[in-house]
Design a protein around this motif. Sequence first.
Motif, PDB file in Angstrom:
ATOM      1  N   LEU A  56       0.813  -1.203   0.000  1.00  0.00           N
ATOM      2  CA  LEU A  56       0.000   0.000   0.000  1.00  0.00           C
ATOM      3  C   LEU A  56       0.853   1.262   0.000  1.00  0.00           C
ATOM      4  N   PRO A 116     -10.387 -10.653   6.598  1.00  0.00           N
ATOM      5  CA  PRO A 116      -9.199  -9.913   7.003  1.00  0.00           C
ATOM      6  C   PRO A 116      -9.295  -8.442   6.612  1.00  0.00           C
ATOM      7  N   THR A 159     -16.133  -3.103   4.009  1.00  0.00           N
ATOM      8  CA  THR A 159     -16.694  -1.760   3.990  1.00  0.00           C
ATOM      9  C   THR A 159     -17.189  -1.406   2.594  1.00  0.00           C
ATOM     10  N   GLU A 213     -18.041  -2.755  12.002  1.00  0.00           N
ATOM     11  CA  GLU A 213     -17.264  -2.880  13.229  1.00  0.00           C
ATOM     12  C   GLU A 213     -17.757  -1.899  14.286  1.00  0.00           C
TER      13      GLU A 213
HETATM   14  N1  ATP Z   1     -11.404   4.991  -2.191  1.00  0.00           N
HETATM   15  C1  ATP Z   1     -10.624   3.960  -2.448  1.00  0.00           C
HETATM   16  N2  ATP Z   1      -9.823   3.985  -3.529  1.00  0.00           N
HETATM   17  C2  ATP Z   1      -9.020   2.951  -3.809  1.00  0.00           C
HETATM   18  N3  ATP Z   1      -8.932   1.830  -3.088  1.00  0.00           N
HETATM   19  C3  ATP Z   1      -9.702   1.740  -1.992  1.00  0.00           C
HETATM   20  C4  ATP Z   1     -10.574   2.804  -1.622  1.00  0.00           C
HETATM   21  N4  ATP Z   1     -11.211   2.433  -0.496  1.00  0.00           N
HETATM   22  C5  ATP Z   1     -10.762   1.219  -0.176  1.00  0.00           C
HETATM   23  N5  ATP Z   1      -9.845   0.783  -1.079  1.00  0.00           N
HETATM   24  C6  ATP Z   1      -9.138  -0.503  -1.059  1.00  0.00           C
HETATM   25  O1  ATP Z   1     -10.092  -1.515  -1.259  1.00  0.00           O
HETATM   26  C7  ATP Z   1      -9.837  -2.610  -0.408  1.00  0.00           C
HETATM   27  C8  ATP Z   1     -11.073  -2.934   0.413  1.00  0.00           C
HETATM   28  O2  ATP Z   1     -11.345  -1.866   1.286  1.00  0.00           O
HETATM   29  P1  ATP Z   1     -12.457  -1.936   2.407  1.00  0.00           P
HETATM   30  O3  ATP Z   1     -12.487  -0.612   3.085  1.00  0.00           O
HETATM   31  O4  ATP Z   1     -13.712  -2.427   1.814  1.00  0.00           O
HETATM   32  O5  ATP Z   1     -11.837  -3.012   3.383  1.00  0.00           O
HETATM   33  P2  ATP Z   1     -12.433  -3.642   4.693  1.00  0.00           P
HETATM   34  O6  ATP Z   1     -12.762  -5.033   4.391  1.00  0.00           O
HETATM   35  O7  ATP Z   1     -13.522  -2.795   5.212  1.00  0.00           O
HETATM   36  O8  ATP Z   1     -11.178  -3.597   5.658  1.00  0.00           O
HETATM   37  P3  ATP Z   1     -11.065  -3.233   7.221  1.00  0.00           P
HETATM   38  O9  ATP Z   1     -11.514  -4.397   7.975  1.00  0.00           O
HETATM   39  O10 ATP Z   1      -9.609  -2.995   7.387  1.00  0.00           O
HETATM   40  O11 ATP Z   1     -11.883  -2.010   7.425  1.00  0.00           O
HETATM   41  C9  ATP Z   1      -8.639  -2.231   0.428  1.00  0.00           C
HETATM   42  O12 ATP Z   1      -7.512  -2.889  -0.103  1.00  0.00           O
HETATM   43  C10 ATP Z   1      -8.487  -0.763   0.275  1.00  0.00           C
HETATM   44  O13 ATP Z   1      -7.144  -0.376   0.258  1.00  0.00           O
END
Ligand code: ATP
Lengths: 288, 274, 415, 361, 361
Positions: D132, E41, E47, E165
């Motif tokens: 990242l 994970p 999200t 969460e």
């Molecule tokens: N606005 C964005 N632009 C580009 N990539 C994004 C954006 N938002 C999230 N991502 C990427 O998309 C992937 C999924 O993000 P997401 O926020 O859905 O994860 P998550 O499952 O909610 O994780 P966590 O449990 O850490 O909150 C991640 O790898 C993140 O880096």
Amino acid sequence: MKTNQKKAWLFLAPTIIFVTLFSIYPILRAFGMSFQSGSLIDLTWTGFNNYKYIFNDPEFWLAIKNTLLYAIISVPVGLAISIMLAWIIFDKVKHKSLFETTFFMPYVTSTIAIGIVFRYIFNGDYGMLNFLLRSLHLPAPDWIDDPAMSLTTIIIFGIWSSLAFNIVILMGALRNIDPNFYTIADMYGASGKDKFWKITMPELVPTIAFLLTMNIIGAFKIYTSVYALFNGQAGVGNSGTTAVFYIYNKFQTVGTPGVAMAATVILFLIILFATFLQRKMMKKIGEN
Amino acid sequence: MKRIRLGVIFSYIILFIFAFITVFPFIYMILGGLMNFQETTSIPPTLIPHHFEWGNYAKVFARAPFARYFFNTVLTASITTLVSLFNSLLGAFAMVNLRFKGKGVVQMVMLSLLMVPGEAIIFTNYNTIAHMGLLNTYIGLVLPFLTSIFYMYYLQSYFGSISETIYKAAMIDGASDWDYIWKILVPMSKSGLFTVGLLSFISGWNSFLWPLLVTNEDTMRLLNNGLSAFASDAGSETQLQLAAATLTVVPILILYFIFRKQIIKGVVRNDLKG
Amino acid sequence: ACSNGGNSSSSSSSSSSAKITKVKKNTNIVFWHGMTGVQQETLKELTKEFEKDNPKIKVKLENQGAYPDLQAKINSTLQSPSNLPTITQAYPDWLYTAAKNKMLVNLTPYINSKEVGWGSSDASNIKTALLDGAKIEGTQYGIPFNKSIETLTYNADIFKKYGIKKAPTTMAELKEDAETIYKKSNHKVVGAGFDSLSNYYTLGMKNEGVDFSSKIDFAGATSKKVINYYADGIKAGYFRVAGSEHYLSGPFANQKVAMFIGTSAGEGFVKQGVGNKFTYDVAPRPGKYTMSQGTDIYMFNHASADQKAAAFTYIKFLVSKSSQLKWANATGYIPVNNAAADSAEYKDNKKIKLPAKLEDAMKNLYSVPVVKDAGAAYGQLNPIMQNILAAAQKKQNVNSAINSGKAKFDAAWKQ
Amino acid sequence: MDNNKFVEVKNLRKVYDNGHEAIKNVSFSVKKGDLVCLLGPSGCGKTTILNMLAGLLNPTSGEILFDGKSVVNVEPKDRHIGYVFQNYALYPHMTVLQNVMFPLIVGKNKKSKAEAEKVAQKYMELTQITELADQKPGNLSGGQQQRVAIARALVQEPKILLMDEPLSNLDARLRLKIREEIRALVKSVGITTLFVTHDQEEALSIGDKIILFNDGIIQQDDLGQNFYLEPNNYFVANFVGNPVIDNFKVTKTENELKANDFTIQLADLKQARFKRELPDGEYTLSVRPENVVLAPDGFLHATVDDIELIGRERVLKFTYDNVQARSLIDLEVPIKHGDQVNLTMKLDRVFLFTPDGERVY
Amino acid sequence: MDNNKFVEVKNLRKVYDNGHEAIKNVSFSVKKGDLVCLLGPSGCGKTTILNMLAGLLNPTSGEILFDGKSVVNVEPKDRHIGYVFQNYALYPHMTVLQNVMFPLIVGKNKKSKAEAEKVAQKYMELTQITELADQKPGNLSGGQQQRVAIARALVQEPKILLMDEPLSNLDARLRLKIREEIRALVKSVGITTLFVTHDQEEALSIGDKIILFNDGIIQQDDLGQNFYLEPNNYFVANFVGNPVIDNFKVTKTENELKANDFTIQLADLKQARFKRELPDGEYTLSVRPENVVLAPDGFLHATVDDIELIGRERVLKFTYDNVQARSLIDLEVPIKHGDQVNLTMKLDRVFLFTPDGERVY
Ligand SMILES: Nc1ncnc2c1ncn2[C@@H]1O[C@H](COP(=O)(O)OP(=O)(O)OP(=O)(O)O)[C@@H](O)[C@H]1O
Ligand SMILES: Nc1ncnc2c1ncn2[C@@H]1O[C@H](COP(=O)(O)OP(=O)(O)OP(=O)(O)O)[C@@H](O)[C@H]1O
Ligand SMILES: [Mg+2]
Ligand SMILES: [Mg+2]
């Protein structure tokens, strides 16, 4: 999300209506007039004659040259000074609002009124400025009545009057930076310089871009301050003539609106190009 | 527990120099407004008038209907400020928070319009107002200024700094865009709106050419038009000009002093996390 | 695309040559002016007087700011003629295109009318030179109203101190006296200066027998002679210019310059500035000719016949002996009416110095002819001369400035 | 220098501007190199304490000593602290790499960019965010942001590390891994660490000791297992442990404890565990569910409300005296909802509390 | 309307502007009134999915149906959704009460202020923030903010509730309480809920079913215990369970599985559990620590690296084939660091995975 379409236009409607009526329509008309000759009340088509005229008019080139020089010098200098002052006020000073109010004052006055005052201050014989310079044994040029100094004087005055707006907007932006950013940086031992360059500046980039755009556009449209400074004239021997001065003169005094509008179109294109360039530049900076 | 360092002292010096440069013209203007004609034009220049000529102000008031100007100015400046603030608020909101086709084009057109010098279009607007039969009316005075691309552009950059999740949260909470604007955007952008409001009010306050063009009678004119009452084709009465200038500046300054707090405080952090 | 020029004359073209009769119904007329301060006050008083004498006529005075503002306003309003006033103050060259587009009323019939006018222009008793100055391409569109001339104002105390007996009457004398003062004052006091450089050049040429026209060769010998007269003075230090202050009354009051040539309407400012510091006096402008300045009153074509008649009645009143006397005494403008100028009442005005000298000063009036681009060319003279004289100030050779001036001057005639 | 008191807090008090007394009177000390967990219910003042340690908040009164020297007047930057904020507080205009590098390229001990990048890489690997590196925080998921914040706090190897719920947004697997890496790291470098967590299991497994707060004061400052085995007071007993402890209202008269349904002879209790003489009156008898066991002759007669499977254990829930109580039972025992059971308590493992929470047994 | 598919997601895909494919191809459905936990994970896209369900993010492709109707073009405010944001997203200029009331006093079904306040009070009690009613979010602790966000999402009793969460910053006690309250509430009102959590125990205890994501796709969509007992693939087996599952590299030849040290006859395995014919080759044999048991004649010979006490259990750690493995042992067994032990596996409880993660046994 597609329903946003209609809504967005609805929200924009008042703006668009007014703008169409009072900005776009007049501009289109002006554009049309740039291909016409004669006075406002009897215009005839002449094709590109007006453009030919201004391109052959040394006065026009002087106006453009002055305008460009003014923009190129006064905008960055003014902005740099504004950033410095805003940062000092924000970072170092206790009585922020006192200074802020002080620096905002020029924005409150009409340029015309303050121009009168500056004419006195800049006066070659008995102006305060030269009084000061002489007592410091520095050269005391004739700021107002020497054609060679006109542009310099305009630039100084332009910088002076641009500070107010810049500082107020910058102060607002500075206040909007999350104070946590600084406390964290403090914790990591960042020096004042570090904080300024690594946090403040990047956070200010959008604001600076905004101000730059505004200032450049404003600089290209400079008129009133010249008018005020030189008492209704574009400096001695028209040495400080600017694009808008040229336009206004051709339009109102000489009575050739077509020529004025051709000059307007050219000025517009120049501003467009400058703004475009500036945005490109800021984007680059923003990315780094 | 900050120690006073050299840098701070140096900063103060710079600040004071610039503050002096900034304020001096105002001081001169105010003092000049209290001089007699000879003092304003004497060599070497007079800074403190020998005798305060308060009579200058009486003359100023006698010369032009300043009270009426004052009323007109407050009225038109307030109307333009309120309406243009409202319009720019809506516009800026749409540009920042809504997604729609043509946004880029709108943005570009708006930005280009900023680049057109007002002097080049004022006569057409005059013509438009004349055709609408609005010459010499308050509506005619304010109409072209009821929307301002400049303020919209400024507000856009301001709203842009409010975290997008706040808007998202409001959407989820069932707020309409209208709700969002009034219940969230406005309270959160108070200082930005105040700044714009003040700028707009000031520019309304300082307008000169337009009111001169679209009104014919003294009773419809604005404060700044009064400034030209002291110049003739043979010279000008500098002391009265300065007094009148003082007169136009002071109310705005007072206004600024009053609202300064609002502009400065009430800047809430926009987002609490992330 | 939206020019409105065409339709303006329809309502009135028929009436203009038709019978002109006295106003019988109640009539309102509008008068745009650029008068401020005491001038405006006096104008209001006169108007009140007029309305009392002519109860059927109401005159609405509308101040449109300073001259440039007034010009811009007229310029803009010409697009929508219905919004024009009945009459306006103006310099003829502002209205050149309006005249061309038949938007102005030819006033000759009114002047000649027995009922509202005088019967003939001679009978009007208005100075012919001034009346001629209100013609556009030969047609009498305007009636002179607030006029001033160029005069010489001098510091009588300094003159006495350095042994100058009388005010200079020729340009040669002017130069001589200026040099004397400059030398004798140890370069502390500059001898003389001209407020208006356009006037300086135009009159200089006229005195050399050259009328102001596009035929002038700006770099020619005559022109150079005129220019160098001033430029040499500046190089040597005994002449100066007003610069951005536009008027030398300030330096004059501060005794930095001993005499200057400027508008007679400025005497009020001279008086105010000088106060009790020294005595000043006024003399005719050296040289044969002097410049007449100031505006005339013009009438627009869109008004009704009654309004036109009423307006002319009003104009006639304004230039009448009694009005002009009052006007001149209050404002410092010169009376356009011979009777007023010659009257004892005027000449004995002790408050200002001009009236006593006026007769001499006005012998040979000149004004810039109103032809296409004359106004622009006349206006362009000022910056051109400024540039040349600025070069002189720096002790540079003025020839290159003259040459670039020629280009500008010629260009100004070809807008 | 007293290594046992590398960080020392004395009579700390914090009243917020709005008059809220977040910290009332807190004193504790931390041994050099120790990893101490701060535990406590939401809003009890954990973040407030960390902020005061970091110098981001001025104490209303009290002393903070690092290595024996008062730091109350020391600026944050001179405290040599690393801090993982509860809300991450990443710089939005910087990429992940720039955020992590930030502490290394500012201030007095600046490193060259290349060097800083190398160090940053190491910690980004540790927190698994290497890929990242070029993203802006706005593009990251919650857990990813949290990991960036951790890497940023670790990168300068501070003397004292403050971590405010640094793992709250990570999944169990990653959480376990990172917390072990953190522990290994701070132990090997000798960083004194204060670690706020709401996860008791986490606190037990990585903390050298635990400080439990509530209501602005310390409830217990002790080794992990003691919270469980020897809680200081009623609050601690109830806060720690899963499932939650069972509480029974009892009245002491003479030499017995009388509950609604059963009576316990004081003589049956282990005398050594009494903290003081007990006056007659109301008490709370608390006992951990695993010490409430099925026994055919048990004195507690209960009807099974529910049997819940938690991981590999079964919790028998029953209502006693209108209060829910629990007992941990073996997987094999064939009991179901509605059954009548008899239970007994391991009397040497019960606690007795006065009505104001003081532990007397 | 099909109540079994109250929320239905079909072939959802999301590519972010920067080209990152966060969601690859996701389809699932949720029964009306069910509470489904999303697990996965950090950074796996949880999200992202919630944002698309809420209408805050446009799917790159795919369908989202609520109650049988596509909502892709429906505005967020018309989706009747409650959402607890991972970063709370409280309105900083409003007090806690105003924040919670906000959904009730805007939009189409506005309530009077008094009424709204009453409803808000109820939910503020539930989340224990009544005393904070007049505070601004800036003055709250992390956990308090989170509770405000929860109350705000619940207050309008949405048809669908999305929680990202929501309890991550709460202490164990409060967490337990609030999650039970939430569950009771959504069940009684019949709110269909999607609940993101990184806490497996939480997911098991409150989810009607669990959907486990990784890498933008669904790994398993199932009842809670099945993740433990019948993991779909290698990832699931390793993600779920604490302590983590033991993995042993084995090679299949003919009819035996050969590891470094031991050999298992295929015939000893439960034939019914084979998913398919196994070609010869490399496999991973995975077994949960509690199914690795001490046995004097066990085929696994190990040296004890460490014995760890987790809560009421002991984990025996040993290294096999350079990989750490674990066994759960009784508290009583007298074993210590360095001891040699023999272990065996419950063969009907082991799993076999192909190298690319497919489960074959
Ligand atoms: N606005 C964005 N632009 C580009 N990539 C994004 C954006 N938002 C999230 N991502 C990427 O998309 C992937 C999924 O993000 P997401 O926020 O859905 O994860 P998550 O499952 O909610 O994780 P966590 O449990 O850490 O909150 C991640 O790898 C993140 O880096
Ligand atoms: N700036 C502030 N002004 C007033 N009160 C505050 C402020 N910050 C926090 N508080 C209050 O002080 C108390 C302690 O807050 P703190 O943030 O230290 O809690 P915490 O223990 O970190 O809780 P959590 O686990 O929920 O993050 C809380 O009741 C909170 O409402
Ligand atoms: Mg906290
Ligand atoms: Mg997330």
